[in-house]
Design a protein around this motif. Structure first.
Motif, short mmCIF file in Angstrom:
data_model
loop_
_atom_site.label_atom_id
_atom_site.label_comp_id
_atom_site.label_asym_id
_atom_site.label_seq_id
_atom_site.Cartn_x
_atom_site.Cartn_y
_atom_site.Cartn_z
N PRO A 163 -5.56 12.07 -6.88
CA PRO A 163 -6.55 11.07 -6.48
C PRO A 163 -6.78 10.06 -7.60
O PRO A 163 -6.79 10.41 -8.78
CB PRO A 163 -7.81 11.89 -6.23
CG PRO A 163 -7.36 13.30 -6.11
CD PRO A 163 -6.08 13.41 -6.89
N LEU B 240 0.82 -1.21 0.00
CA LEU B 240 0.00 0.00 0.00
C LEU B 240 0.85 1.26 0.00
O LEU B 240 0.53 2.24 -0.68
CB LEU B 240 -0.94 0.01 1.20
CG LEU B 240 -2.09 -0.98 1.15
CD1 LEU B 240 -2.84 -1.00 2.47
CD2 LEU B 240 -3.04 -0.65 0.01
N MET B 241 1.95 1.24 0.73
CA MET B 241 2.84 2.40 0.74
C MET B 241 3.48 2.60 -0.62
O MET B 241 3.63 3.74 -1.10
CB MET B 241 3.90 2.24 1.83
CG MET B 241 3.34 2.41 3.23
SD MET B 241 4.54 2.16 4.53
CE MET B 241 5.65 3.52 4.23
N LEU C 82 2.17 1.74 -3.50
CA LEU C 82 1.11 2.24 -4.37
C LEU C 82 0.86 3.71 -4.13
O LEU C 82 0.67 4.49 -5.07
CB LEU C 82 -0.18 1.44 -4.13
CG LEU C 82 -1.38 1.81 -4.98
CD1 LEU C 82 -1.09 1.61 -6.47
CD2 LEU C 82 -2.58 0.98 -4.57
N GLU C 83 0.89 4.13 -2.88
CA GLU C 83 0.70 5.54 -2.54
C GLU C 83 1.82 6.39 -3.15
O GLU C 83 1.56 7.46 -3.70
CB GLU C 83 0.68 5.71 -1.03
CG GLU C 83 0.44 7.14 -0.59
CD GLU C 83 0.45 7.29 0.91
OE1 GLU C 83 -0.02 8.34 1.38
OE2 GLU C 83 0.93 6.39 1.62
N ARG C 84 3.06 5.91 -3.08
CA ARG C 84 4.17 6.66 -3.70
C ARG C 84 4.01 6.73 -5.20
O ARG C 84 4.30 7.74 -5.83
CB ARG C 84 5.51 5.99 -3.34
CG ARG C 84 5.96 6.28 -1.94
CD ARG C 84 7.39 5.82 -1.71
NE ARG C 84 7.54 4.38 -1.91
CZ ARG C 84 7.40 3.47 -0.96
NH1 ARG C 84 7.08 3.83 0.25
NH2 ARG C 84 7.56 2.19 -1.23
N LYS C 85 3.53 5.63 -5.80
CA LYS C 85 3.36 5.57 -7.25
C LYS C 85 2.29 6.56 -7.72
O LYS C 85 2.46 7.25 -8.73
CB LYS C 85 2.98 4.15 -7.67
CG LYS C 85 2.80 3.96 -9.15
CD LYS C 85 2.42 2.52 -9.45
CE LYS C 85 2.11 2.34 -10.92
NZ LYS C 85 1.65 0.98 -11.19
N LEU C 86 1.19 6.64 -6.98
CA LEU C 86 0.10 7.53 -7.37
C LEU C 86 0.41 8.99 -7.07
O LEU C 86 -0.17 9.89 -7.69
CB LEU C 86 -1.19 7.12 -6.66
CG LEU C 86 -1.79 5.79 -7.07
CD1 LEU C 86 -2.99 5.46 -6.21
CD2 LEU C 86 -2.17 5.80 -8.54
N ASN D 215 0.26 12.52 -5.40
CA ASN D 215 -0.80 13.30 -4.76
C ASN D 215 -2.10 13.30 -5.55
O ASN D 215 -3.10 13.83 -5.09
CB ASN D 215 -0.32 14.73 -4.56
CG ASN D 215 0.80 14.82 -3.55
OD1 ASN D 215 0.90 13.99 -2.67
ND2 ASN D 215 1.65 15.81 -3.70
#
Length: 104
Positions: A64, A53-54, A56-60, A62
């Motif tokens: 949405p 999940l972390m 994926l968050e870095r990949k996306l 800021n």
């Protein structure tokens, strides 16, 4: 059949007296001393799912997920210049569709 109950009193527990005369609890700590919290742990261990999940968050970043930024900008511009029109029939149909999908 009968049972006999012995009424012998049980002696009350007393605090332990030290050589200096101060009272010490059974665990060995002075009763007047403040309670000290345990030192916080400095290590953190993540599960594989949390690490994924972390990542994926870095990949996306800021932005949405699932948001069409170009469409947002075009609607924003249409509202700003007064050309944006609301279609109440389309809104009502979509609300009814959503209600039906949710089992209403």
């Amino acid at each position: 059949m009968t049972s006999r109950i012995d009424a012998t009193p049980v002696p009350a527990a007393r605090p332990v007296e030290t050589a200096q005369g101060s009272t010490v609890s059974r665990a060995g700590n002075e009763r007047g001393a403040p309670v000290v919290a345990a030192a916080p742990s400095e290590s953190l261990r993540l599960t594989g799912e949390a690490e994924g999940l972390m990542a994926l968050e870095r990949k996306l970043g800021n932005a949405p997920a699932g948001l069409d930024l170009a469409k947002v900008e075009s609607v924003r511009a249409a509202i700003a210049n007064g050309s944006y029109r609301v279609d109440p029939q389309a809104i009502a149909e979509r609300m009814l569709d959503l209600d039906a999908a949710l089992g209403g």
